[in-house]
Each structure stands twice: as structure tokens, then as C-alpha cells.
Design a protein around this motif. Structure first.
Motif, mmCIF file in Angstrom:
data_model
loop_
_atom_site.group_PDB
_atom_site.id
_atom_site.type_symbol
_atom_site.label_atom_id
_atom_site.label_comp_id
_atom_site.label_asym_id
_atom_site.label_seq_id
_atom_site.Cartn_x
_atom_site.Cartn_y
_atom_site.Cartn_z
ATOM 1 N N VAL A 174 0.833 -1.209 0.000
ATOM 2 C CA VAL A 174 0.000 0.000 0.000
ATOM 3 C C VAL A 174 0.864 1.255 0.000
ATOM 4 C CG1 VAL A 174 -1.652 1.349 1.356
ATOM 5 C CG2 VAL A 174 -1.965 -1.123 1.094
ATOM 6 N N GLN A 175 1.887 1.260 0.856
ATOM 7 C CA GLN A 175 2.731 2.442 0.994
ATOM 8 C C GLN A 175 3.456 2.783 -0.299
ATOM 9 O OE1 GLN A 175 5.445 2.185 4.279
ATOM 10 N NE2 GLN A 175 6.429 4.148 3.845
ATOM 11 N N LEU A 176 3.845 1.762 -1.047
ATOM 12 C CA LEU A 176 4.565 1.983 -2.304
ATOM 13 C C LEU A 176 3.637 2.253 -3.483
ATOM 14 C CD1 LEU A 176 7.357 -0.733 -1.989
ATOM 15 C CD2 LEU A 176 7.545 1.731 -1.613
ATOM 16 N N GLY A 177 2.327 2.348 -3.221
ATOM 17 C CA GLY A 177 1.381 2.680 -4.285
ATOM 18 C C GLY A 177 0.888 1.507 -5.086
ATOM 19 N N GLY A 178 1.212 0.297 -4.633
ATOM 20 C CA GLY A 178 0.800 -0.882 -5.388
ATOM 21 C C GLY A 178 -0.702 -1.056 -5.450
ATOM 22 N N ALA A 179 -1.388 -0.740 -4.343
ATOM 23 C CA ALA A 179 -2.848 -0.891 -4.321
ATOM 24 C C ALA A 179 -3.496 0.031 -5.341
ATOM 25 C CB ALA A 179 -3.389 -0.619 -2.918
ATOM 26 N N ALA A 180 -3.006 1.276 -5.409
ATOM 27 C CA ALA A 180 -3.557 2.239 -6.367
ATOM 28 C C ALA A 180 -3.302 1.792 -7.800
ATOM 29 C CB ALA A 180 -2.952 3.620 -6.119
ATOM 30 N N SER A 181 -2.110 1.269 -8.057
ATOM 31 C CA SER A 181 -1.785 0.817 -9.414
ATOM 32 C C SER A 181 -2.632 -0.385 -9.809
ATOM 33 C CB SER A 181 -0.302 0.455 -9.496
ATOM 34 O OG SER A 181 0.504 1.591 -9.260
ATOM 35 N N LEU A 182 -2.831 -1.304 -8.856
ATOM 36 C CA LEU A 182 -3.628 -2.494 -9.144
ATOM 37 C C LEU A 182 -5.073 -2.116 -9.459
ATOM 38 C CD1 LEU A 182 -3.764 -5.578 -9.276
ATOM 39 C CD2 LEU A 182 -4.230 -5.586 -6.814
ATOM 40 N N VAL A 183 -5.659 -1.230 -8.665
ATOM 41 C CA VAL A 183 -7.033 -0.793 -8.918
ATOM 42 C C VAL A 183 -7.113 -0.040 -10.239
ATOM 43 C CG1 VAL A 183 -8.929 0.646 -8.083
ATOM 44 C CG2 VAL A 183 -7.618 -0.739 -6.471
ATOM 45 N N GLY A 184 -6.067 0.728 -10.548
ATOM 46 C CA GLY A 184 -6.048 1.461 -11.812
ATOM 47 C C GLY A 184 -6.162 0.558 -13.023
ATOM 48 N N LEU A 185 -5.669 -0.666 -12.910
ATOM 49 C CA LEU A 185 -5.733 -1.607 -14.023
ATOM 50 C C LEU A 185 -7.150 -2.108 -14.289
ATOM 51 C CD1 LEU A 185 -2.504 -3.688 -13.338
ATOM 52 C CD2 LEU A 185 -2.881 -2.001 -15.146
ATOM 53 N N LEU A 186 -8.081 -1.864 -13.371
ATOM 54 C CA LEU A 186 -9.469 -2.248 -13.616
ATOM 55 C C LEU A 186 -10.077 -1.432 -14.752
ATOM 56 C CD1 LEU A 186 -10.796 -2.597 -9.948
ATOM 57 C CD2 LEU A 186 -9.951 -4.387 -11.467
ATOM 58 N N SER A 187 -9.435 -0.309 -15.084
ATOM 59 C CA SER A 187 -9.909 0.524 -16.198
ATOM 60 C C SER A 187 -9.093 0.303 -17.466
ATOM 61 C CB SER A 187 -9.839 2.007 -15.800
ATOM 62 O OG SER A 187 -10.619 2.265 -14.659
ATOM 63 N N HIS A 188 -8.268 -0.713 -17.474
ATOM 64 C CA HIS A 188 -7.419 -0.987 -18.640
ATOM 65 C C HIS A 188 -8.281 -1.308 -19.857
ATOM 66 C CE1 HIS A 188 -4.181 -2.697 -21.080
ATOM 67 N NE2 HIS A 188 -3.316 -2.166 -20.215
ATOM 68 N N ASP A 189 -7.811 -0.889 -21.027
ATOM 69 C CA ASP A 189 -8.565 -1.115 -22.259
ATOM 70 C C ASP A 189 -8.695 -2.591 -22.606
ATOM 71 O OD1 ASP A 189 -9.068 1.568 -22.734
ATOM 72 O OD2 ASP A 189 -7.150 1.864 -23.754
ATOM 73 N N ASN A 190 -7.734 -3.390 -22.175
ATOM 74 C CA ASN A 190 -7.781 -4.826 -22.430
ATOM 75 C C ASN A 190 -8.543 -5.493 -21.292
ATOM 76 O OD1 ASN A 190 -7.330 -7.568 -22.859
ATOM 77 N ND2 ASN A 190 -5.221 -7.257 -23.548
ATOM 78 N N ALA A 191 -9.649 -6.127 -21.601
ATOM 79 C CA ALA A 191 -10.473 -6.768 -20.571
ATOM 80 C C ALA A 191 -9.729 -7.884 -19.851
ATOM 81 C CB ALA A 191 -11.755 -7.327 -21.199
ATOM 82 N N ASP A 192 -8.757 -8.520 -20.538
ATOM 83 C CA ASP A 192 -7.977 -9.572 -19.894
ATOM 84 C C ASP A 192 -7.140 -9.017 -18.747
ATOM 85 O OD1 ASP A 192 -8.950 -11.559 -21.494
ATOM 86 O OD2 ASP A 192 -7.312 -11.465 -22.939
ATOM 87 N N ILE A 193 -6.574 -7.843 -18.935
ATOM 88 C CA ILE A 193 -5.780 -7.214 -17.875
ATOM 89 C C ILE A 193 -6.675 -6.861 -16.696
ATOM 90 C CG2 ILE A 193 -4.335 -5.246 -17.278
ATOM 91 C CD1 ILE A 193 -2.979 -7.238 -19.126
ATOM 92 N N ALA A 194 -7.842 -6.307 -16.978
ATOM 93 C CA ALA A 194 -8.784 -5.978 -15.902
ATOM 94 C C ALA A 194 -9.209 -7.238 -15.157
ATOM 95 C CB ALA A 194 -10.006 -5.268 -16.478
ATOM 96 N N ALA A 195 -9.441 -8.323 -15.906
ATOM 97 C CA ALA A 195 -9.848 -9.590 -15.281
ATOM 98 C C ALA A 195 -8.754 -10.127 -14.369
ATOM 99 C CB ALA A 195 -10.199 -10.612 -16.352
ATOM 100 N N ALA A 196 -7.501 -10.015 -14.805
ATOM 101 C CA ALA A 196 -6.390 -10.490 -13.974
ATOM 102 C C ALA A 196 -6.291 -9.671 -12.688
ATOM 103 C CB ALA A 196 -5.082 -10.409 -14.762
ATOM 104 N N ALA A 197 -6.494 -8.357 -12.806
ATOM 105 C CA ALA A 197 -6.451 -7.495 -11.621
ATOM 106 C C ALA A 197 -7.581 -7.835 -10.656
ATOM 107 C CB ALA A 197 -6.529 -6.030 -12.048
ATOM 108 N N ILE A 198 -8.764 -8.104 -11.190
ATOM 109 C CA ILE A 198 -9.900 -8.478 -10.350
ATOM 110 C C ILE A 198 -9.600 -9.767 -9.588
ATOM 111 C CG2 ILE A 198 -12.276 -9.342 -10.416
ATOM 112 C CD1 ILE A 198 -12.785 -7.350 -12.702
ATOM 113 N N GLU A 199 -9.026 -10.736 -10.285
ATOM 114 C CA GLU A 199 -8.727 -12.024 -9.648
ATOM 115 C C GLU A 199 -7.737 -11.843 -8.499
ATOM 116 O OE1 GLU A 199 -7.013 -16.478 -10.782
ATOM 117 O OE2 GLU A 199 -7.426 -15.007 -12.355
#
Length: 625
Positions: A174-199
Motif C-alpha cells: 500500500v505504501q509503495l502505491g501498489g494498491a492504487a496501481s492495481l485498482v487502476g488496471l481495472l480501467s485498462h482497455d484490455n479486458a484480460d488485464i482488468a480480469a487479472a487485476a480483479i482475480e
């Protein structure tokens, strides 16, 4: 009128206690979709989502030529290799395999300390940055950025190692910003990337992570260290969840539900359907993980139930339930999550009636109560096909029962001819018969049950109601529940139907018909309940679960009946004597009921006759016999 019933809720679905896990087998042809489909899963973890070959939402799905090799390295020990193309494991996949199996430091072992974790998170951030740059640079040529897309996917999956030591790694993540980056990938244009982040979000927030920490300390002689370790893991999970919520993870996970389609188009030919099957299977797992992530968040923060019910999730869920598709894991899970929401949040019960289903064919635009009634109507003449569908139907029943705590939803039930449907279900004597009785219990109880009680008589529901009651037995747990629901409906009707009114007289007549058949069954049930309670030394609340509440309802009905009809009084007196009981025993049951019942009704509905007053009048009459 049973005030306690105003606050009675169905038991939580099993998923509220035992977390669901994806159980569908990996498709046989998924290997052709790309190497990432062969990524090994952790023990007891959901099967990894099958990957589609370079599906990019903002580009056409034309077959792409292999990308030209890009000069890009995460670290000195990275190796080149295709990600979604070719055979065998790539360097990143080998690294993940080593992480899952536990290798040495040079082969990508799980980070043993914070510095090693920081190095891994740096690779994660670099992969995201590189992918964004490549997408911008080669926006018109997806083949040029697809390798960087695969790198992001691999780095997302590598975050699963955080669960090995949550008490050490979550806060640093969390401190290094990983949580923010991971959530940010939920808006990725590739649905596969968003799906991986959700998992990964689902896995990181799963209670199983805390259970593993608990298991790690089992047998530890130092209780203080064990307690501190458990407390540290819980605090770390809270820190992570808070960070995810600050990035609007709930809304973003919900928004992704509409990105995935887990149903094959029936118009597709055999070859097209076979080619599409892997993608559909992948979308099915993505939806499943999204539902799991939402459940984890609501379980961790019950206050989120109201927010989730007010979001786009409810229209999506109602559309899913309304669709006449085969009941699969996702449809069953959707109904289960709805039941959890309504169990957790009172305001969610109001939303279910005011929300309209989304695009669901002929069911589009229907309110939630109509959707639920439509689902239940499917089981009028047939039973669910298998355990999955039966669980689905049970959860739909629970959602309907929970929604009946809102007066507006009872009105929608009446407008949607829900009472008439319950009468038909009881007449058919199929799977839904006892479930209809349960729904009527919740719909007729409390101060707003008056209209439902009258409609039940008008809909010719007395005959099937009494017939169903005669089939109830207290010999099993399910039978005891049915007995309680039947007694509750009859008690509510005696409370709400006006004295000397035709509906009330018709109800009383059912207990003297066929030589007091229903009355005799009532006394047989009483004998069974009394015998069970005599063997129980539990406290009051535990005795309620053992059948005391059913006995209280039953004796309330008996008192009403003997007060209304002299012939009934004489018949009941004879049966009581046969069982070595008396009017004083019935009065004692009602007195205990009165002593332990609350007066919430007097606050919320001051014009209503309080249950205590009704019981007092019945007790006074019995004591005078």
C-alpha cells in the motif's frame, strides 16, 4: 402479532460462511489460447482464467501477426520470449511457477524481506508504465504492444505472493502505491488485464489469507506471539482494504461486470461456437472473481452493502436472474450475493423493489419483486435440476423473504399477484410448495401484513394453506422450519382478520372441518414440541431454536380458536387431558412469550394493537377456564 417476526431474517447463505471457489474444469482447448492459461494456481485457489489471444477492446479482433521484438528489460535476469504466442513457458511464467512452488532467490522465489518485495513491485510498476507507453506509441497497431500487455499480466499474477506474508507485505504494498496501481488496471482497455487485476484483488482480500496466518501459528507455544501475529495480519488486511476503497475499487469492479459475456450466442455455428468457447469460459471466470471480490469487500466492510445495492450492481444482478439461461455458478453466486446484501443492510431491501432490471429481454424494466416472482414461477411444476440450481432457488426465496420487511415491497408483491403465485405453488405440491409458505410467513407478519392476509383469503388460499400445514411434521429440522412458517402464517391471519368478518369465519371453519382434522394435527404438533423441549436444558434463546417459538405460535393459535368457538374449546380440552396437559400449560407458554417479547411495535406503529396486549387478553381468558 409477533413483534419478533418484524426483525426475523433468513439464515445467511452458505457463502457468507464458506467462501465459494470456482469449480469448473479447465477447457481442454484452453492451451491453444496462450501460455498464460497454463499458469499454475496456488493450492485451493480458483482455476486461472483462460486467456484469449491478444483481445484488445479498442481494436478489431482480427488475427494479429507476431509483434516485432521490443528492447525492454525489467531486470538483468529477464529473458525474451513471446507471451501470448508460441509454446512452452516464458521467463515470466517460469518465474511465477517458481514463486508458487518456492524456488531460490535467483529463480524468483517469494520475497523473504521488504527489499525483495520492493524490487518485485518496481517490476510491476515498470510493466504498467511500459505498456502505457507502447499503447500510446502504437495505438493503431496492437501487435506492437501486445508483448508489454503480457508482461503486465505476468506481473499482476506475481502479486499473489503477497498473501504468503500479509502481515509483512500488505502495508508495504500500500505504501509503495501498489494498491492504487492495481485498482487502476481495472480501467485498462484490455479486458484480460482488468480480469487479472480483479482475480488478484479477490485473492488478496479473501478471508482465507487470514486463515492461513492462523494455521501458521497453530501449535505455537508462545501464545503472545501467536496473538500478535494474528492481530498484525488482521490490521494489514484492513489497511489494504482501506487503500483499495480509497481508489473506488467497489465501483470499478461493478463497472467491469458488463465487460464480460459468459454466454455463447445460440446463433453461432459449431465451429464458431468452439472457437468462442475459450473466451466465454474466461469471461465466466472473470465474472465469478468479480462477484467474489465484491463479497470479500462487503464481508470486510458491511456498510458497503448499502453502497453496492445502490450501484449498477443491482440492475445487472436482476437482469442476470431474469434471463432464462441455464443456472450456472455465476447465476447462483449472483443470487447468493444478493441475499448477503439484503441480510447485511436494511436499506438494501428497499432498493430491491425500487430497482429495475437492465437489458433482460422480456423482463427488461421490471422491478426487483416482479423479477424474483418470475424466477420462482419457473418452479411451479418442476424442481431445480441439480444442487447448483436448488441453491439458486433457495437464495431467490431468501431474497424475497428479506425484501418483505419493507411495506413498499409488500405492495409490489400484491400488485404483481405474488400471493396468487404462492397459492398456485402450494397447490402443485412440488419443490416450491414449502418455499411459498416461507414467503407468506414473512409477507403476512408484522403490522403491514394486513393486506396480504386478506388477499390470501380472496385468492382461495385457505385450502392449500391448511393442506400444506397438514403435511408439516416436526420430526426433522426442515420439517420444523415448515411447521414454524405454517403456524406463523395462521397466527398472523388470526391477528389481522377482523372479528366476525367473513374471511376470519372461513379460516376458523377450516379447523372444524373433516371432524377437527386440522385441530387434531395442531395438538399432535404441540405434543411433539413439548416432548422435545422437555429434553432440553438450554437457555431461552437456544430453546427458541429447539422449537419454543413454534410452541408459542401454536399456543397463540389455540387460544384464539378456543376463544372463538365453544365446540373447539371442548375438543381441545379433551385432547389436552389425553396428553396430561391443561389450560394453565398453554397460558404459561403465552406468559413466557409475553415476558420476552419487545415493544418495538409501539414505537414504529403506535396505532397498532401491541402483541403484549393481545397475549394478555388471551392469557386472561385461559386462566378463567
Amino acid at each position: 402479532m409477533d413483534v419478533g417476526k418484524l426483525f426475523k431474517l433468513p439464515d445467511l447463505p452458505s457463502a457468507a460462511v464458506n467462501k465459494r471457489k470456482w469449480s469448473a474444469p479447465q477447457p481442454a482447448d484452453s492451451a491453444s489460447a496462450g501460455p498464460s492459461s497454463s499458469t499454475p494456481a496456488q493450492p485451493d485457489a480458483p482455476t486461472p482464467r483462460p486467456r484469449k489471444a491478444a483481445r484488445v477492446d479498442d481494436e478489431d479482433d482480427d488475427e494479429l501477426a507476431p509483434a516485432e521484438e521490443e528492447t525492454y528489460f525489467f531486470s538483468d535476469d529477464d529473458e525474451d520470449g513471446g507471451r501470448f504466442f508460441g509454446g512452452g513457458l516464458t521467463a515470466e511464467q517460469t518465474q511465477i511457477l517458481d514463486i508458487m512452488d518456492g524456488g531460490d532467490a535467483s529463480s524468483g522465489a517469494p520475497p523473504a524481506d521488504v527489499p525483495a518485495l520492493r524490487k518485485q513491485l518496481l517490476r510491476f510498476e515498470r510493466a504498467i508504465t511500459k505498456n502505457a507507453e507502447m499503447r500510446t506509441k502504437y495505438a493503431a497497431d496492437p501487435a506492437r504492444f501486445i508483448e508489454s500487455e503480457a508482461d503486465v499480466d505476468a506481473e499482476i499474477k506475481s502479486l499473489l505472493v503477497l498473501t504468503t506474508q500479509p502481515e509483512r507485505f500488505y502495508a508495504e504494498f500500500v505504501q509503495l502505491g501498489g494498491a492504487a496501481s492495481l485498482v487502476g488496471l481495472l480501467s485498462h482497455d484490455n479486458a484480460d488485464i482488468a480480469a487479472a487485476a480483479i482475480e488478484v484483488i479477490e485473492e488478496l482480500t479473501d478471508d482465507d489469507v487470514l486463515d492461513q496466518v492462523e494455521a501458521r501459528y497453530e501449535g505455537d507455544d508462545d501464545e503472545q506471539d501467536a496473538e500478535e501475529g494474528r492481530a498484525s495480519a488482521v490490521a494489514a488486511m484492513d489497511t489494504l482494504v482501506d487503500a483499495l476503497l480509497k481508489q473506488s475499487v467497489l465501483e470499478l469492479v461493478v463497472s467491469n461486470l458488463s465487460r464480460f459475456n459468459d454466454q455463447l450466442d445460440p446463433a453461432l455455428g459449431p465451429e464458431e461456437a468452439a472457437a468462442k468457447a475459450v473466451e466465454v469460459e474466461g469471461d465466466a471466470q472473470a465474472i465469478y472473481h468479480a462477484l467474489g471480490a465484491l463479497e470479500n469487500l462487503v464481508t470486510s466492510r458491511p456498510a458497503l452493502a448499502e453502497q453496492l445495492a445502490a450501484s449498477a450492481f443491482l440492475p445487472w444482478a436482476l437482469s442476470r436472474l431474469a434471463s432464462r439461461r441455464e443456472v450456472d455458478q455465476n447465476t447462483s453466486y449472483t443470487a447468493e450475493l444478493l441475499a448477503i446484501l439484503l441480510q447485511t443492510s436494511e436499506s438494501s431491501r428497499a432498493h430491491i423493489g425500487s430497482t429495475r432490471a437492465g437489458d433482460a429481454g422480456e423482463n427488461a424494466g421490471e422491478n426487483g419483486i416482479d423479477v424474483l416472482l418470475g424466477v420462482l414461477a419457473r418452479y411451479r411444476r418442476q424442481s431445480p435440476a441439480g444442487a447448483e440450481e436448488e441453491e439458486f432457488a433457495e437464495n431467490v426465496v431468501d431474497v424475497l423473504c428479506l425484501s418483505m420487511s419493507e411495506a413498499a415491497n409488500r405492495t409490489l408483491l400484491l400488485e404483481g399477484e405474488g400471493v396468487e403465485l404462492m397459492v398456485l405453488l402450494m397447490k402443485e405440491k412440488k419443490f416450491a410448495r414449502m418455499r411459498a409458505l416461507k414467503i407468506l410467513d414473512y409477507a403476512t407478519s408484522g403490522p403491514t401484513g394486513h393486506a396480504v392476509c386478506h388477499r390470501l383469503v380472496e385468492a382461495s388460499g385457505l385450502a392449500p394453506l391448511v393442506s400444506t400445514f397438514l403435511q408439516c411434521s416436526a420430526s426433522s429440522r426442515s420439517g420444523s422450519e415448515s411447521v414454524q412458517h405454517a403456524l406463523a402464517v395462521i397466527s398472523s391471519m388470526l391477528t389481522h382478520l377482523d372479528s366476525d368478518s367473513p374471511p376470519r369465519i372461513r379460516l376458523l371453519a377450516r379447523f372444524v372441518a373433516h371432524d377437527y382434522q386440522a385441530l387434531d394435527h395442531l395438538l399432535d404438533l404441540r405434543s411433539a414440541l413439548v416432548s422435545r423441549l422437555q429434553r432440553s436444558d438450554d437457555e431461552y434463546l437456544e430453546r427458541l431454536d429447539q422449537g419454543l417459538f413454534s410452541l408459542q405460535l401454536l399456543d397463540t393459535i389455540l387460544a384464539w380458536l378456543v376463544m372463538e368457538d365453544d365446540a373447539v374449546r371442548d375438543h381441545v380440552a379433551m385432547l389436552l387431558r389425553r396428553n396430561a396437559a391443561s389450560w394453565q400449560d398453554v397460558a404459561a407458554t403465552l406468559q413466557e412469550y409475553s415476558d420476552n417479547i419487545g415493544d418495538q411495535l409501539a414505537i414504529s406503529h403506535p396505532t397498532e394493537v401491541k402483541t403484549k396486549d393481545i397475549l394478555a387478553a388471551l392469557i386472561e381468558y385461559l386462566c378463567a377456564l
